[in-house]
Design a protein around this motif. Structure first.
Motif, short mmCIF file in Angstrom:
data_model
loop_
_atom_site.label_atom_id
_atom_site.label_comp_id
_atom_site.label_asym_id
_atom_site.label_seq_id
_atom_site.Cartn_x
_atom_site.Cartn_y
_atom_site.Cartn_z
N GLU A 36 16.51 -5.30 -14.53
CA GLU A 36 15.50 -5.84 -13.63
C GLU A 36 15.66 -5.34 -12.20
O GLU A 36 14.73 -5.37 -11.41
CB GLU A 36 15.50 -7.38 -13.67
N LEU A 37 16.84 -4.83 -11.86
CA LEU A 37 17.06 -4.29 -10.53
C LEU A 37 16.42 -2.91 -10.36
O LEU A 37 16.26 -2.44 -9.24
CB LEU A 37 18.56 -4.19 -10.24
N TYR A 38 16.08 -2.26 -11.44
CA TYR A 38 15.59 -0.88 -11.38
C TYR A 38 14.11 -0.77 -11.70
O TYR A 38 13.56 0.32 -11.68
CB TYR A 38 16.39 -0.01 -12.35
N TYR A 39 13.45 -1.88 -12.01
CA TYR A 39 12.03 -1.81 -12.31
C TYR A 39 11.24 -1.54 -11.03
O TYR A 39 11.61 -1.96 -9.94
CB TYR A 39 11.54 -3.12 -12.91
N MET A 40 10.11 -0.86 -11.21
CA MET A 40 9.24 -0.62 -10.06
C MET A 40 8.66 -1.95 -9.58
O MET A 40 8.36 -2.83 -10.37
CB MET A 40 8.11 0.33 -10.45
N ARG A 41 8.47 -2.06 -8.30
CA ARG A 41 7.96 -3.31 -7.74
C ARG A 41 6.48 -3.24 -7.41
O ARG A 41 5.93 -4.16 -6.88
CB ARG A 41 8.76 -3.64 -6.49
N GLY A 42 5.86 -2.13 -7.71
CA GLY A 42 4.43 -1.99 -7.44
C GLY A 42 4.11 -0.56 -7.05
O GLY A 42 4.99 0.29 -6.97
N PRO A 43 2.86 -0.28 -6.77
CA PRO A 43 2.46 1.07 -6.41
C PRO A 43 3.12 1.51 -5.10
O PRO A 43 3.23 0.73 -4.16
CB PRO A 43 0.95 0.98 -6.25
N GLY A 44 3.50 2.76 -5.07
CA GLY A 44 4.15 3.31 -3.90
C GLY A 44 3.16 4.01 -2.98
O GLY A 44 1.94 3.99 -3.19
N PRO A 45 3.67 4.67 -1.94
CA PRO A 45 2.80 5.31 -0.96
C PRO A 45 1.93 6.43 -1.54
O PRO A 45 0.80 6.62 -1.12
CB PRO A 45 3.76 5.85 0.10
N LYS A 46 2.45 7.18 -2.51
CA LYS A 46 1.64 8.26 -3.10
C LYS A 46 0.44 7.70 -3.86
O LYS A 46 -0.66 8.25 -3.79
CB LYS A 46 2.47 9.14 -4.02
N TRP A 47 0.65 6.59 -4.56
CA TRP A 47 -0.46 5.97 -5.29
C TRP A 47 -1.51 5.46 -4.29
O TRP A 47 -2.70 5.65 -4.48
CB TRP A 47 0.06 4.81 -6.14
N HIS A 48 -1.04 4.83 -3.21
CA HIS A 48 -1.98 4.31 -2.21
C HIS A 48 -2.75 5.45 -1.56
O HIS A 48 -3.96 5.31 -1.30
CB HIS A 48 -1.25 3.48 -1.15
N ALA A 49 -2.11 6.56 -1.27
CA ALA A 49 -2.80 7.71 -0.65
C ALA A 49 -3.85 8.27 -1.60
O ALA A 49 -4.95 8.64 -1.18
CB ALA A 49 -1.78 8.77 -0.27
N LYS A 50 -3.55 8.32 -2.87
CA LYS A 50 -4.48 8.87 -3.86
C LYS A 50 -5.67 7.94 -4.09
O LYS A 50 -6.79 8.40 -4.28
CB LYS A 50 -3.74 9.12 -5.17
N HIS A 51 -5.45 6.66 -4.07
CA HIS A 51 -6.48 5.70 -4.40
C HIS A 51 -7.09 5.01 -3.15
O HIS A 51 -7.80 4.02 -3.27
CB HIS A 51 -5.94 4.62 -5.35
N ARG A 52 -6.84 5.57 -2.02
CA ARG A 52 -7.34 4.98 -0.78
C ARG A 52 -8.86 5.09 -0.74
O ARG A 52 -9.44 6.10 -1.10
CB ARG A 52 -6.74 5.71 0.42
N GLN A 53 -9.48 4.05 -0.29
CA GLN A 53 -10.93 4.07 -0.12
C GLN A 53 -11.24 4.12 1.37
O GLN A 53 -10.72 3.33 2.13
CB GLN A 53 -11.58 2.83 -0.74
N ASP A 54 -12.09 5.04 1.74
CA ASP A 54 -12.45 5.19 3.16
C ASP A 54 -13.74 4.42 3.43
O ASP A 54 -14.75 4.97 3.81
CB ASP A 54 -12.62 6.67 3.53
N ASN A 55 -13.70 3.11 3.22
CA ASN A 55 -14.86 2.25 3.43
C ASN A 55 -14.82 1.57 4.77
O ASN A 55 -15.50 0.61 5.02
CB ASN A 55 -14.94 1.17 2.34
N VAL A 56 -13.98 2.04 5.66
CA VAL A 56 -13.83 1.39 6.96
C VAL A 56 -15.06 1.68 7.80
O VAL A 56 -15.46 2.83 7.98
CB VAL A 56 -12.54 1.90 7.66
N LEU A 57 -15.70 0.63 8.37
CA LEU A 57 -16.90 0.81 9.21
C LEU A 57 -16.57 0.92 10.64
O LEU A 57 -15.77 0.43 11.25
CB LEU A 57 -17.88 -0.35 8.98
#
Length: 57
Positions: A36-57
Motif C-alpha cells: 500500500e506504500l507503493y500504490y499510485m495516489r492519483g494522476p500525476g503532472p504528465k496526466w494533468h498536462a495531457k488532459h488539461r482543458q483550456d476553458n478558462v475565460l
C-alpha cells in the motif's frame, strides 16, 4: 514398534506441523513489504498536462 512409540511418533508429526504453521504465520507478520506504500495516489503532472482543458475565460 510398540503402541507408545507409535503415538509418540504421531505426536511429533503434529507438533512439527504446528510449529511449521506458526513459523510461517510469524514470518508473514514480520514481512516488511507493504504494497500500500507503493500504490499510485492519483494522476500525476504528465496526466494533468495531457488532459488539461483550456476553458478558462
Amino acid at each position: 514398534m510398540s503402541i507408545a512409540r507409535q503415538s509418540l511418533t504421531v505426536l511429533e508429526q503434529h507438533l512439527r506441523t504446528t510449529v511449521t504453521k506458526w513459523r510461517k504465520l510469524l514470518d508473514t507478520a514480520r514481512d516488511p513489504y507493504r504494497p500500500e506504500l507503493y500504490y499510485m495516489r492519483g494522476p500525476g503532472p504528465k496526466w494533468h498536462a495531457k488532459h488539461r482543458q483550456d476553458n478558462v475565460l
